[in-house]
Design an enzyme around this catalytic site. Structure first.
Site, mmCIF file in Angstrom:
data_model
loop_
_atom_site.group_PDB
_atom_site.id
_atom_site.type_symbol
_atom_site.label_atom_id
_atom_site.label_comp_id
_atom_site.label_asym_id
_atom_site.label_seq_id
_atom_site.Cartn_x
_atom_site.Cartn_y
_atom_site.Cartn_z
ATOM 1 N N GLY A 67 0.813 -1.024 0.253
ATOM 2 C CA GLY A 67 -0.549 0.113 0.435
ATOM 3 C C GLY A 67 1.069 1.470 -0.084
ATOM 4 N N GLY A 69 1.153 5.822 1.092
ATOM 5 C CA GLY A 69 0.251 6.510 1.955
ATOM 6 C C GLY A 69 0.534 7.756 1.518
ATOM 7 N N GLY A 70 0.790 8.557 2.799
ATOM 8 C CA GLY A 70 0.959 10.024 2.179
ATOM 9 C C GLY A 70 2.810 10.461 2.325
ATOM 10 N N MET A 71 3.705 9.658 3.391
ATOM 11 C CA MET A 71 4.969 9.870 2.991
ATOM 12 C C MET A 71 5.480 8.682 2.514
ATOM 13 S SD MET A 71 6.058 11.893 6.839
ATOM 14 C CE MET A 71 7.891 11.290 5.700
ATOM 15 N N VAL A 74 4.669 0.859 1.257
ATOM 16 C CA VAL A 74 5.034 0.076 1.610
ATOM 17 C C VAL A 74 5.150 -1.339 0.924
ATOM 18 C CG1 VAL A 74 4.452 -1.810 3.723
ATOM 19 C CG2 VAL A 74 4.808 0.993 4.000
ATOM 20 N N LYS A 89 9.482 -0.297 3.845
ATOM 21 C CA LYS A 89 9.049 1.031 3.805
ATOM 22 C C LYS A 89 9.594 1.809 3.206
ATOM 23 C CE LYS A 89 6.981 3.066 6.787
ATOM 24 N NZ LYS A 89 5.307 3.296 8.103
ATOM 25 N N ASP A 183 1.400 10.602 14.782
ATOM 26 C CA ASP A 183 0.401 9.666 13.735
ATOM 27 C C ASP A 183 -1.280 8.657 14.516
ATOM 28 O OD1 ASP A 183 -1.139 9.711 11.851
ATOM 29 O OD2 ASP A 183 -0.162 9.201 10.386
#
Length: 614
Positions: A67, A69-71, A74, A89, A183
């Protein structure tokens, strides 16, 4: 394998832009200075050996995309050095263009890699490949918390509090080492397949304080890092954060677990930030009135706008949650106890039933004998009266002088002791009677049931009047020198006899009830005295079951309970001698925690699950 819906996306689906200002669910990274345009690649160049679908990146063999994400992105990968399937990651290429972000990612990833806690995902390796920072971590076998809350239904109270307890302990451990997560959200909390243990993931935007971290350049004031829906007020303002900011996010997660909805929601990030910074969430007691006041106070304290009014450490929060869990366990134990019949009640009831049965049988026999004696006495009394009246009127009956007989009968009836009195001549005609209307009429015997024939020729019978009253009828012959010259019929009401019998029965019943109650109460207290040492022994066994092998009863008694206490203490001493070290756990207990605390230790086996990207 389930993937968090708000940050991870299948490889075949284009990932949304997490930096969009109208996506409050995405992890947001808004730097103080603009970033260069995003580049398209998600992996370093690497190589594809022999045309296989596995790409080699550094020493890692990339197997699949988990998947984005914002940063970071993975991937599922294989690490040949440890021969294990892991999650790796990679920081987005766009963020790698900023030297400060790349340096900070590596520094903070190395700091997170130094965390070793049963409720924090394990980081195996941190480094750079072709200028792309990466973090290799364990692949968890479980599902993110946001998947569990997908239906927007509240979680059971105990389950929510157990998750919060483990989360608080994990954050307290990280904060004590200078790591602030920044987070905390359901997507970054994975519950393992055991159904109890959670793991906090995604320390990709963690903040390292100078005191406990690796040192070096700190996050710039003005950067906004985190997921808007779960940010603290100080995060929305771009102010400096500490561990109390994470605890605010924990409060949001706990609120969501308890109610099924977030405390702060809006269609835009700006409006959402204003709500978080200035508005109070909907009252928890209106959303879920069944919650104990202690739970509401925990949530309210976590969501305090000012950090000074929140829990000051994860340990403080964990202690408060642990108290709630202990109260819930005690309440559950009380409910479980309510379903059993206590020994003192059983014994008291048993003895009461035995005494009641014996007393009832005895009272019934006594009442029957007493009633029979009363009836016999009344019959003897009535027969004697009938014979006496017959004897007194024998001469008058012989000479047929009935006037004196009538006078005598009327005087006798005035006493009110008799229901009826009738004198009949030898021809069967009534010559004197309490009811004067019968005088001169042939005697008609009422319908009666014969009871007995007594001495002196007296016959006893019972007949019922029109008013439903029973009468004992005594018929005696009038004789003169052995020759019958008439008859006397005497009627006695049976009602007084019945009243005496009923009074006797009531007194007997009262005696039975008083005796049974006295025995039951006495047995209750006796059984309660016996129950105390039994409970003490049970409590001691519970202490032993929770791993407290040094527990002893240590009480001397000169009875069988004393022998049981000595046997328990000897058993506990033997178990402590054998299993009292960390090298050899008590059989059957393994890593299981005590009942008043949810499990916090990891399972020995670890297999696949998602590790959340930012």
């Amino acid at each position: 394998m389930s993937l968090p819906s708000d940050t991870l996306h299948p490889a075949s689906t284009p990932a949304p832009d997490p930096d969009r200002p109208d996506d409050p669910d995405a992890t947001v990274v808004v730097p103080a200075t603009p970033l260069p345009p995003r580049v398209s690649q998600t992996l370093p160049t690497g190589s594809i050996a022999n045309g296989a679908p596995v790409r080699q990146v550094g020493r890692y063999q990339i197997i699949d995309l988990l998947g984005r994400g914002g940063m970071a992105t993975v991937f599922k990968a294989h690490d040949p050095d440890i021969d294990r399937i892991i999650a790796i990651k990679f920081l987005h290429a766009a963020l790698c263009e900023d030297e400060q972000y790349r340096t900070r990612f590596l520094r903070e990833a190395r700091a997170a890699g130094g965390l070793s806690h049963p409720n924090i995902v394990t980081v195996h390796d941190v480094g750079e490949i072709e200028g792309r920072p990466y973090m290799a971590m364990e692949l968890l076998d479980g599902e993110p918390l946001n998947d569990l809350m997908e239906s927007r239904q509240p979680l059971p109270l105990k389950e929510a509090m157990e998750i919060t307890l483990q989360l608080a302990r994990a954050l307290d451990y990280a904060h004590a080492r200078g790591i602030v997560h920044r987070d905390i959200k359901p997507a970054n909390i994975v519950r393992l397949k055991d159904g109890h243990t959670i793991k906090v993931t995604d320390f990709g935007i963690a903040h390292v304080s100078g005191a406990g971290g690796a040192g070096g350049e700190q996050t710039r004031v003005g950067d906004v890092l985190g997921t808007p829906q779960y940010m603290s007020p100080e995060q929305t303002l771009g102010s400096a954060v500490d561990g109390r900011s994470d605890l605010f996010s924990v409060g949001i997660v706990l609120y969501q677990m308890l109610t099924g909805q977030r405390p702060f929601e809006s269609d835009s990030i700006v409006a959402l930030a204003v709500k978080i910074a200035r508005e109070e969430p909907p009252a928890l007691n209106k959303q879920r009135p069944d919650l104990p006041p202690t739970v509401r106070r925990i949530v309210e304290r976590c969501l305090a706008k000012q950090p000074a009014k929140r829990f000051q450490s994860g340990k403080e929060l964990a202690d408060a949650v642990l108290k709630v869990l202990r109260d819930l366990d005690e309440e559950a134990r009380e409910k479980a106890r309510a379903r059993i019949v206590p020994l003192r009640v059983k014994w008291a009831g048993m003895m009461a039933l035995i005494v009641a049965a014996v007393m009832a049988a005895s009272a019934t026999l006594i009442s029957q004998r007493q009633n029979a004696a009363l009836t016999e006495q009344v019959m003897d009394y009535g027969a004697s009266l009938a014979r006496f009246i017959a004897a007194q009127n024998a001469v008058s009956a012989l000479e047929e002088e009935w006037v004196p007989v009538e006078v005598t009968v009327q005087e006798v009836m005035k006493s009110g002791d008799f229901q009826s009195l009738t004198v009949i001549d030898r021809g069967g005609v009534v010559r004197a009677a309490g009811d004067v209307a019968l005088v001169g009429q042939p005697y008609k015997a009422p319908s009666a049931s014969r009871l007995a024939a007594l001495a002196g020729g007296v016959n006893v019978a019972r007949h019922r009047l029109a008013n439903e009253e029973d009468v004992l009828q005594f018929e005696a012959p009038i004789t003169f020198q052995g020759k019958a010259v008439g008859r006397v019929v005497l009627g006695l009401a049976e009602k007084p006899l019945v009243r005496v019998a009923q009074l006797s029965q009531m007194l007997m019943l009262a005696l039975v009830l008083v005796t049974v109650a006295a025995v039951a109460v006495a047995m209750y207290f006796v059984a309660n005295w016996f129950a105390r040492p039994i409970k003490q022994l049970g409590d001691a066994m519970s202490e032993l079951a929770q791993g407290r092998l040094d527990h002893r009863i240590g009480e001397k008694r000169n009875d069988e309970f004393g022998l049981a206490y000595e046997a328990f203490d000897a058993m506990a001493a033997s178990l402590q001698a054998r299993y009292g070290t960390d090298e050899e756990p008590l059989p059957g207990t393994g890593d299981a925690p005590p009942p008043d605390s949810p499990p916090t230790e990891p399972l020995p086996r670890r297999s696949e699950a998602t590790s959340e990207p930012s």
